[in-house]
Design a protein around this motif. Structure first.
Motif, short mmCIF file in Angstrom:
data_model
loop_
_atom_site.label_atom_id
_atom_site.label_comp_id
_atom_site.label_asym_id
_atom_site.label_seq_id
_atom_site.Cartn_x
_atom_site.Cartn_y
_atom_site.Cartn_z
N PRO A 56 0.82 -1.20 0.00
CA PRO A 56 0.00 0.00 0.00
C PRO A 56 0.86 1.26 0.00
O PRO A 56 1.97 1.25 0.50
CB PRO A 56 -0.80 -0.12 1.30
CG PRO A 56 0.09 -0.94 2.20
CD PRO A 56 0.80 -1.90 1.30
N LEU A 57 0.31 2.33 -0.56
CA LEU A 57 1.03 3.59 -0.60
C LEU A 57 0.83 4.33 0.73
O LEU A 57 -0.29 4.38 1.26
CB LEU A 57 0.54 4.45 -1.76
CG LEU A 57 0.75 3.84 -3.15
CD1 LEU A 57 0.22 4.76 -4.24
CD2 LEU A 57 2.23 3.52 -3.39
N LEU A 58 1.91 4.89 1.24
CA LEU A 58 1.91 5.44 2.59
C LEU A 58 2.25 6.91 2.57
O LEU A 58 3.25 7.32 1.98
CB LEU A 58 2.94 4.70 3.46
CG LEU A 58 2.87 3.17 3.45
CD1 LEU A 58 4.12 2.58 4.09
CD2 LEU A 58 1.62 2.70 4.17
N THR A 59 1.44 7.72 3.23
CA THR A 59 1.77 9.12 3.45
C THR A 59 2.16 9.29 4.92
O THR A 59 1.71 8.51 5.79
CB THR A 59 0.59 10.04 3.14
OG1 THR A 59 -0.46 9.78 4.09
CG2 THR A 59 0.07 9.80 1.73
N PRO A 60 2.97 10.29 5.23
CA PRO A 60 3.29 10.52 6.64
C PRO A 60 2.06 10.73 7.50
O PRO A 60 1.97 10.20 8.62
CB PRO A 60 4.17 11.79 6.58
CG PRO A 60 4.81 11.73 5.24
CD PRO A 60 3.77 11.15 4.33
N GLU A 61 1.08 11.49 7.00
CA GLU A 61 -0.12 11.74 7.80
C GLU A 61 -0.86 10.45 8.11
O GLU A 61 -1.37 10.27 9.22
CB GLU A 61 -1.04 12.72 7.05
CG GLU A 61 -0.49 14.13 6.95
CD GLU A 61 0.46 14.31 5.78
OE1 GLU A 61 0.94 15.44 5.59
OE2 GLU A 61 0.71 13.34 5.05
N ARG A 62 -0.94 9.58 7.12
CA ARG A 62 -1.64 8.31 7.34
C ARG A 62 -0.90 7.47 8.38
O ARG A 62 -1.52 6.88 9.26
CB ARG A 62 -1.76 7.55 6.02
CG ARG A 62 -2.59 6.27 6.12
CD ARG A 62 -2.87 5.72 4.73
NE ARG A 62 -3.65 6.68 3.95
CZ ARG A 62 -3.75 6.67 2.63
NH1 ARG A 62 -3.08 5.78 1.92
NH2 ARG A 62 -4.49 7.56 2.00
N LEU A 63 0.40 7.43 8.30
CA LEU A 63 1.18 6.66 9.28
C LEU A 63 1.02 7.23 10.67
O LEU A 63 0.86 6.49 11.65
CB LEU A 63 2.65 6.63 8.87
CG LEU A 63 3.01 5.73 7.69
CD1 LEU A 63 4.45 5.97 7.26
CD2 LEU A 63 2.79 4.26 8.03
N PHE A 71 9.23 9.35 12.09
CA PHE A 71 9.38 7.91 11.94
C PHE A 71 10.63 7.67 11.11
O PHE A 71 11.13 8.56 10.42
CB PHE A 71 8.15 7.24 11.28
CG PHE A 71 7.78 7.80 9.94
CD1 PHE A 71 8.42 7.40 8.77
CD2 PHE A 71 6.76 8.74 9.83
CE1 PHE A 71 8.06 7.91 7.53
CE2 PHE A 71 6.39 9.26 8.60
CZ PHE A 71 7.05 8.84 7.45
N ASN A 72 11.15 6.45 11.18
CA ASN A 72 12.27 6.03 10.36
C ASN A 72 11.81 4.94 9.40
O ASN A 72 11.06 4.04 9.80
CB ASN A 72 13.41 5.46 11.21
CG ASN A 72 14.05 6.49 12.11
OD1 ASN A 72 13.82 7.69 11.97
ND2 ASN A 72 14.85 6.04 13.05
N VAL A 73 12.26 5.01 8.15
CA VAL A 73 11.98 3.97 7.16
C VAL A 73 13.28 3.21 6.92
O VAL A 73 14.26 3.79 6.48
CB VAL A 73 11.46 4.57 5.84
CG1 VAL A 73 11.12 3.46 4.85
CG2 VAL A 73 10.23 5.45 6.09
N TYR A 74 13.28 1.90 7.20
CA TYR A 74 14.50 1.10 7.14
C TYR A 74 14.61 0.28 5.86
O TYR A 74 15.70 -0.22 5.54
CB TYR A 74 14.57 0.17 8.35
CG TYR A 74 14.74 0.92 9.64
CD1 TYR A 74 16.00 1.25 10.12
CD2 TYR A 74 13.63 1.31 10.39
CE1 TYR A 74 16.16 1.95 11.31
CE2 TYR A 74 13.78 2.01 11.57
CZ TYR A 74 15.04 2.32 12.03
OH TYR A 74 15.19 3.03 13.20
N SER A 75 13.51 0.10 5.15
CA SER A 75 13.54 -0.73 3.95
C SER A 75 12.37 -0.39 3.05
O SER A 75 11.34 0.11 3.51
CB SER A 75 13.50 -2.22 4.33
OG SER A 75 12.34 -2.50 5.11
N GLY A 98 10.11 2.23 11.91
CA GLY A 98 10.31 2.23 13.35
C GLY A 98 10.17 3.61 13.94
O GLY A 98 10.16 4.62 13.22
N PHE A 99 10.04 3.65 15.27
CA PHE A 99 9.92 4.91 16.01
C PHE A 99 8.77 5.77 15.46
O PHE A 99 8.91 6.98 15.29
CB PHE A 99 11.23 5.71 15.95
CG PHE A 99 12.39 4.99 16.58
CD1 PHE A 99 12.49 4.86 17.96
CD2 PHE A 99 13.38 4.44 15.79
CE1 PHE A 99 13.56 4.20 18.54
CE2 PHE A 99 14.46 3.77 16.35
CZ PHE A 99 14.55 3.66 17.74
#
Length: 295
Positions: free
Chosen positions: A151-158, A276-280, A269-270
């Motif tokens: 799914p496509l992710l926006t910062p606000e949604r996360l 937030f951090n995106v690791y992959s 994470g976090f």
């Protein structure tokens, strides 16, 4: 001090609270923690084989979902229809509705590698596993291809996910002593949530719920949110279920990041308000929908 009331999932205890320079007696809600022993019956050359699979400390409730999710995540079953029946037994103590032994009987066609199963559980329970060599030791078979385009992710949604999770955590709100795993759809709507004293149990219950409802396809289009950290084992359970995005309020481990990158899973994470951090697999992030962050 004594127990005031015994419940299925929550007990109430007398306690003393120190606050504002004074000690006062209170009644406090405490989450129930009890062992669950999983026993497995499978067939070898038409003869039933009885074995003890695992003992886990869990919050009573959704035990069948827990068992299905656990067996699926460990590669013992491929579908809940591999299971013939469940049977709750064992002493219930002062909670007559609780039974702490669950026997799972597999259908005769299901093949079980007893040596591999024993070796895997021993390795997973040991301490000191580290480095990439451990991946081959503890990994459970192959992982299905993940949904590459979403799914496509926006910062606000996360950022909305932890708020929704906390509002839905009824047991946590009363006791403050539970982990949670929740599945959201691509639009950020909460589909299901499970709570447990064990973070692995919470995710097993969540995955087991969708397998039991024959909705495995929903998992493969969803976003899992973990209330704590993202360990290798949790990421592996999600990968086994085909979940393309795992977000955690806490930190990931190094092996979790390695596995997420190997599978093409987006691991976050976090996840807190404003960060937030995106690791992959950052290709699922859509920053263009967040003009304030695109500058």
């Amino acid at each position: 001090m004594k127990t005031l009331r015994q419940g299925t999932r929550i007990d109430h205890f007398e306690a003393l609270r120190f606050e504002n320079g004074a000690m006062q007696p209170i009644e406090d809600a405490v989450v129930v923690e009890e062992p669950l022993e999983l026993r497995l019956v499978y067939f070898h050359e038409d003869h039933p084989v009885h074995t003890r699979v695992a003992v886990t400390m869990r919050t009573p409730g959704n035990d069948v979902e827990l068992a299905i999710g656990f067996l699926f995540g460990e590669g013992i079953i491929q579908d809940y229809r591999d299971i013939d029946r469940f049977e709750h037994t064992g002493p219930s103590g002062d909670r007559p509705n609780n039974r702490n032994i669950l026997t799972i009987t597999l259908k005769p066609h299901v093949s079980v590698d007893a040596f591999r199963m024993e070796r895997h559980f021993f390795t997973s329970a040991s301490c000191g596993l580290c480095g990439k060599a451990a991946l081959e030791t503890v990994r459970v078979g192959d992982y299905p291809p993940l949904w590459a385009d979403g799914p496509l992710l926006t910062p606000e949604r996360l950022w909305s996910l932890p708020r929704t999770l906390r509002q839905a955590q009824t047991l946590f709100n009363e006791t403050g002593g539970l982990h949670a795993a929740a599945l959201f759809d691509a639009e950020g709507h909460l589909l299901a949530l499970r709570e447990d004293v064990g973070r692995h149990n919470a995710l097993d219950k969540l995955i087991g719920h969708f397998l039991l409802e024959e909705k495995a396809a929903v998992l493969r289009r969803g976003i899992v949110l973990l209330s704590g950290r993202a360990s290798f084992e949790l990421v592996q359970k999600a990968a086994k279920a085909g979940i393309p995005v795992v977000a955690a309020v806490g930190a990931p481990s190094s092996l979790a990041v390695d596995l997420a990158r190997e599978c093409g899973m987006t691991l976050i994470g976090f996840l807190r308000e404003g960060r937030f951090n995106v690791y992959s697999a950052p290709h699922r992030m859509v920053y263009a929908l967040s003009p304030s962050l695109a500058t």
